[in-house]
Motif scaffolding. Structure first.
Motif, PDB file in Angstrom:
ATOM      1  N   ASN A  63       0.828  -1.211   0.000  1.00  0.00           N
ATOM      2  CA  ASN A  63       0.000   0.000   0.000  1.00  0.00           C
ATOM      3  C   ASN A  63       0.862   1.260   0.000  1.00  0.00           C
ATOM      4  O   ASN A  63       0.547   2.226  -0.693  1.00  0.00           O
ATOM      5  CB  ASN A  63      -0.938   0.001   1.212  1.00  0.00           C
ATOM      6  CG  ASN A  63      -2.054  -1.009   1.086  1.00  0.00           C
ATOM      7  OD1 ASN A  63      -2.392  -1.451  -0.007  1.00  0.00           O
ATOM      8  ND2 ASN A  63      -2.638  -1.390   2.213  1.00  0.00           N
ATOM      9  N   GLN A  64       1.941   1.238   0.771  1.00  0.00           N
ATOM     10  CA  GLN A  64       2.838   2.393   0.806  1.00  0.00           C
ATOM     11  C   GLN A  64       3.481   2.626  -0.558  1.00  0.00           C
ATOM     12  O   GLN A  64       3.591   3.766  -1.017  1.00  0.00           O
ATOM     13  CB  GLN A  64       3.918   2.191   1.868  1.00  0.00           C
ATOM     14  CG  GLN A  64       3.402   2.253   3.290  1.00  0.00           C
ATOM     15  CD  GLN A  64       4.466   1.885   4.319  1.00  0.00           C
ATOM     16  OE1 GLN A  64       5.569   1.495   3.970  1.00  0.00           O
ATOM     17  NE2 GLN A  64       4.116   2.004   5.593  1.00  0.00           N
ATOM     18  N   ASP A  86       0.953   4.103  -2.929  1.00  0.00           N
ATOM     19  CA  ASP A  86       0.750   5.521  -2.643  1.00  0.00           C
ATOM     20  C   ASP A  86       1.884   6.355  -3.231  1.00  0.00           C
ATOM     21  O   ASP A  86       1.651   7.404  -3.838  1.00  0.00           O
ATOM     22  CB  ASP A  86       0.663   5.765  -1.132  1.00  0.00           C
ATOM     23  CG  ASP A  86      -0.648   5.296  -0.527  1.00  0.00           C
ATOM     24  OD1 ASP A  86      -1.600   5.033  -1.287  1.00  0.00           O
ATOM     25  OD2 ASP A  86      -0.708   5.189   0.718  1.00  0.00           O
ATOM     26  N   GLN A 104       1.566   9.197  -6.161  1.00  0.00           N
ATOM     27  CA  GLN A 104       2.062  10.562  -5.971  1.00  0.00           C
ATOM     28  C   GLN A 104       3.063  10.932  -7.065  1.00  0.00           C
ATOM     29  O   GLN A 104       3.045  12.049  -7.581  1.00  0.00           O
ATOM     30  CB  GLN A 104       2.707  10.704  -4.593  1.00  0.00           C
ATOM     31  CG  GLN A 104       1.713  10.640  -3.454  1.00  0.00           C
ATOM     32  CD  GLN A 104       2.387  10.528  -2.090  1.00  0.00           C
ATOM     33  OE1 GLN A 104       3.598  10.465  -1.992  1.00  0.00           O
ATOM     34  NE2 GLN A 104       1.584  10.492  -1.033  1.00  0.00           N
TER      35      GLN A 104
END
Length: 66
Positions: A23-24, A27, A31
């Motif tokens: 998930n990180q 993300d 971005q």
């Protein structure tokens, strides 16, 4: 807790950590994509403005801008 339960618990912990890391990373990728899109849009606007300036200069030079 017996060995089977311990192994199952550890597997669950590892799965949870892997999902969080995934998930990180997603993300960060999202971005980065948004930042790249913004940069591309800014570059496009600068190119468009420059091209308009060239067109206006050419019109001025040929007398077509009157």
């Amino acid at each position: 807790m017996n060995n089977s339960q311990s192994a199952s618990y550890n597997a669950g912990q590892a799965k949870g950590q892997a999902e969080e890391k995934s998930n990180q990373l997603m993300d960060k990728a999202s971005q980065a994509a948004a930042s790249a899109q913004e940069t591309a849009q800014q570059a496009g606007q600068q190119i468009k403005a420059g091209a308009q300036g060239v067109a206006d200069a050419a019109k001025d030079a040929t007398g077509m801008n009157k």
